[in-house]
Write a protein that holds these residues in place. Sequence first.
Motif, PDB file in Angstrom:
ATOM      1  N   VAL A  53      -5.158  -9.474   1.080  1.00 19.59           N
ATOM      2  CA  VAL A  53      -3.634  -8.909   0.902  1.00 19.59           C
ATOM      3  C   VAL A  53      -3.633  -7.415   1.431  1.00 19.59           C
ATOM      4  N   GLU A  54      -2.790  -7.344   2.538  1.00 20.44           N
ATOM      5  CA  GLU A  54      -2.625  -6.077   2.972  1.00 20.44           C
ATOM      6  C   GLU A  54      -1.091  -5.635   3.139  1.00 20.44           C
ATOM      7  N   GLN A  55      -0.994  -4.270   2.624  1.00 23.04           N
ATOM      8  CA  GLN A  55       0.444  -3.866   2.931  1.00 23.04           C
ATOM      9  C   GLN A  55       0.506  -2.556   3.448  1.00 23.04           C
ATOM     10  N   HIS A  56       1.284  -2.115   4.513  1.00 23.08           N
ATOM     11  CA  HIS A  56       1.388  -0.669   4.850  1.00 23.08           C
ATOM     12  C   HIS A  56       2.503  -0.139   4.026  1.00 23.08           C
ATOM     13  N   LEU A  57       2.231   0.713   3.200  1.00 22.12           N
ATOM     14  CA  LEU A  57       3.309   1.383   2.277  1.00 22.12           C
ATOM     15  C   LEU A  57       4.458   1.973   2.850  1.00 22.12           C
ATOM     16  N   ALA A  58       4.028   2.566   3.809  1.00 23.13           N
ATOM     17  CA  ALA A  58       5.169   3.375   4.593  1.00 23.13           C
ATOM     18  C   ALA A  58       6.268   2.600   5.200  1.00 23.13           C
ATOM     19  N   THR A  59       5.695   1.468   5.719  1.00 21.68           N
ATOM     20  CA  THR A  59       6.749   0.649   6.570  1.00 21.68           C
ATOM     21  C   THR A  59       7.489  -0.496   5.742  1.00 21.68           C
ATOM     22  N   VAL A  66      -3.660 -10.021 -14.571  1.00 23.50           N
ATOM     23  CA  VAL A  66      -3.243 -11.803 -14.266  1.00 23.50           C
ATOM     24  C   VAL A  66      -1.925 -11.782 -14.658  1.00 23.50           C
ATOM     25  N   ARG A  67      -1.056 -12.103 -13.638  1.00 22.04           N
ATOM     26  CA  ARG A  67       0.414 -12.161 -13.618  1.00 22.04           C
ATOM     27  C   ARG A  67       1.249 -12.967 -12.778  1.00 22.04           C
ATOM     28  N   GLY A  68       2.116 -13.282 -12.653  1.00 19.72           N
ATOM     29  CA  GLY A  68       2.799 -14.180 -11.616  1.00 19.72           C
ATOM     30  C   GLY A  68       2.933 -13.467 -10.035  1.00 19.72           C
ATOM     31  N   ALA A  69       2.936 -14.388  -9.093  1.00 15.33           N
ATOM     32  CA  ALA A  69       2.728 -14.106  -7.709  1.00 15.33           C
ATOM     33  C   ALA A  69       4.088 -13.193  -7.271  1.00 15.33           C
ATOM     34  N   ASP A  70       5.076 -13.375  -8.187  1.00 14.32           N
ATOM     35  CA  ASP A  70       6.351 -12.365  -7.645  1.00 14.32           C
ATOM     36  C   ASP A  70       5.813 -11.052  -7.953  1.00 14.32           C
ATOM     37  N   LEU A  71       4.841 -10.576  -8.357  1.00 11.88           N
ATOM     38  CA  LEU A  71       4.616  -9.262  -8.604  1.00 11.88           C
ATOM     39  C   LEU A  71       3.375  -8.889  -7.372  1.00 11.88           C
ATOM     40  N   LEU A  72       3.207  -9.827  -6.475  1.00 16.92           N
ATOM     41  CA  LEU A  72       1.970  -9.608  -5.539  1.00 16.92           C
ATOM     42  C   LEU A  72       2.435  -8.326  -4.708  1.00 16.92           C
ATOM     43  N   GLY A  73       3.581  -8.420  -4.223  1.00 15.35           N
ATOM     44  CA  GLY A  73       4.187  -7.387  -3.599  1.00 15.35           C
ATOM     45  C   GLY A  73       4.095  -5.883  -4.313  1.00 15.35           C
ATOM     46  N   SER A  74       3.975  -5.722  -5.318  1.00 19.12           N
ATOM     47  CA  SER A  74       3.881  -4.467  -6.076  1.00 19.12           C
ATOM     48  C   SER A  74       2.562  -4.126  -6.185  1.00 19.12           C
ATOM     49  N   THR A  75       1.591  -4.904  -6.067  1.00 17.96           N
ATOM     50  CA  THR A  75       0.334  -4.409  -6.458  1.00 17.96           C
ATOM     51  C   THR A  75      -0.220  -3.373  -5.570  1.00 17.96           C
ATOM     52  N   PRO A  76      -0.016  -3.123  -4.119  1.00 20.78           N
ATOM     53  CA  PRO A  76      -0.775  -2.142  -3.350  1.00 20.78           C
ATOM     54  C   PRO A  76       0.094  -0.813  -3.792  1.00 20.78           C
ATOM     55  N   ARG A  77       1.238  -0.864  -4.216  1.00 22.15           N
ATOM     56  CA  ARG A  77       1.804   0.469  -4.904  1.00 22.15           C
ATOM     57  C   ARG A  77       1.016   0.682  -6.094  1.00 22.15           C
ATOM     58  N   GLN A  78       0.513   0.164  -6.833  1.00 21.75           N
ATOM     59  CA  GLN A  78      -0.072   0.218  -8.328  1.00 21.75           C
ATOM     60  C   GLN A  78      -1.334   0.768  -7.962  1.00 21.75           C
ATOM     61  N   ILE A  79      -2.113   0.082  -6.622  1.00 22.67           N
ATOM     62  CA  ILE A  79      -3.514   0.382  -6.542  1.00 22.67           C
ATOM     63  C   ILE A  79      -3.519   1.982  -5.837  1.00 22.67           C
ATOM     64  N   TYR A  80      -2.444   2.081  -5.050  1.00 25.66           N
ATOM     65  CA  TYR A  80      -2.271   3.339  -4.544  1.00 25.66           C
ATOM     66  C   TYR A  80      -2.244   4.719  -5.662  1.00 25.66           C
ATOM     67  N   LEU A  81      -1.052   4.083  -6.538  1.00 21.74           N
ATOM     68  CA  LEU A  81      -1.204   5.162  -7.920  1.00 21.74           C
ATOM     69  C   LEU A  81      -2.357   5.263  -8.644  1.00 21.74           C
ATOM     70  N   HIS A  82      -3.326   4.143  -8.658  1.00 27.85           N
ATOM     71  CA  HIS A  82      -4.404   4.272  -9.312  1.00 27.85           C
ATOM     72  C   HIS A  82      -5.414   5.294  -8.601  1.00 27.85           C
ATOM     73  N   GLN A  83      -5.313   5.131  -7.211  1.00 29.22           N
ATOM     74  CA  GLN A  83      -6.174   5.972  -6.599  1.00 29.22           C
ATOM     75  C   GLN A  83      -5.637   7.472  -6.406  1.00 29.22           C
ATOM     76  N   CYS A  84      -4.527   7.785  -6.324  1.00 27.74           N
ATOM     77  CA  CYS A  84      -3.856   9.104  -6.479  1.00 27.74           C
ATOM     78  C   CYS A  84      -4.772   9.710  -7.819  1.00 27.74           C
ATOM     79  N   LEU A  85      -4.519   9.074  -8.971  1.00 27.89           N
ATOM     80  CA  LEU A  85      -4.958   9.551 -10.051  1.00 27.89           C
ATOM     81  C   LEU A  85      -6.553   9.593 -10.398  1.00 27.89           C
ATOM     82  N   GLY A  86      -7.383   8.931  -9.346  1.00 29.31           N
ATOM     83  CA  GLY A  86      -8.535   8.953  -9.584  1.00 29.31           C
ATOM     84  C   GLY A  86      -9.102   7.939 -10.430  1.00 29.31           C
ATOM     85  N   TRP A  87      -8.236   6.910 -10.881  1.00 27.02           N
ATOM     86  CA  TRP A  87      -8.786   5.755 -11.786  1.00 27.02           C
ATOM     87  C   TRP A  87      -9.182   4.693 -11.150  1.00 27.02           C
ATOM     88  N   GLN A  88     -10.008   3.984 -11.802  1.00 22.65           N
ATOM     89  CA  GLN A  88     -10.644   2.638 -11.452  1.00 22.65           C
ATOM     90  C   GLN A  88      -9.621   1.691 -11.381  1.00 22.65           C
TER      91      GLN A  88
END
Length: 315
Positions: A162-168, A201-223
């Motif tokens: 899954v790939e998402q360009h957050l800015a756009t 593990v959760r419903g596919a309705d949250l698939l589009g939220s995952t890139p934002r959450q991954i980016y937040l993890h990365q901003c905080l230096g978390w696994q």
Amino acid sequence: MNQDFGTTEYVGRFAPSPTGPLHFGSLVAAVGSYCLARRIGGRWLLRMEDLDRPRVIPGAADEILRALELCGFEWDGEVLWQSRRDERYRQVLDELRGRGLVFDCGCSRREVLASAPHAGEEGPVYPGTCRAGLPPGRRPRAERLRVPAEAVTFCDLVFGVVEQHLATVVGDFVLRRADGLFAYQLAVVIDDHDCGVSQVVRGADLLGSTPRQIYLHQCLGWQVPDYLHLPLALAADGEKLSKRHGSLPLDVHAAGDWLAAALEFLGQKVPAELKSAPPAELLRWGASFFDVRSIPRCSRRCDPVTIPREGRTGW
């Protein structure tokens, strides 16, 4: 697909919102996350996502907990309540602000809708109105996270790459709302990190939220945890099954029917001799034999109200 999720301790979680009683769609997520955690001897945590106070229905959390118990679920540790974690959320938000990643925004939702160049599946794209500072005469309302002009890519264990360009796709997104409440995107990342969750593990309705959450993890230096999104149970009108479409009955004699239906919805072939087994026995079977490779990608219609009365047909 290899079901070895790594050598570190597996920690899964189920995080319902107490905006009504447990319904079949939520039960599917609970079953999937529970069986995957127990399948490899991992821990399964329970979090009550009561962050959005105005939407919380009094008594709904207790009703959900009772329903889970009737279905034979056993969680590790105490229930985590988001409504009790404001101080922790503020601490992390202040850390992000101190690093120049958060800015004040004076725009109302109506203004964002009016000025957004386009709206995608994730809603209106924030156009960056306050990114360089509040315009004259504006007062701060929400707090937003700056996003990079690059794509976030991850591999979902059901849906693949899954790939998402957050800015756009979403633009700089909200971490604290205008009403003072912390945003779901921030809270869920902090909670998963603090609890050591290794796979979401959760419903596919949250698939589009995952890139934002991954980016937040990365901003905080978390696994970053692994992600696995499950197909959605749809109502007769084709919309995601929600609490307005019916709730999970609390009758312990029907709980086994609902659990078997949830397992079958997730592609698991429940043996005929277990069709009428007690809930705990069905969950033990699921914890032993749950196969990720059998989970379908397609969401589909169902009528959970008929499960206890007419049997499990058409799953």
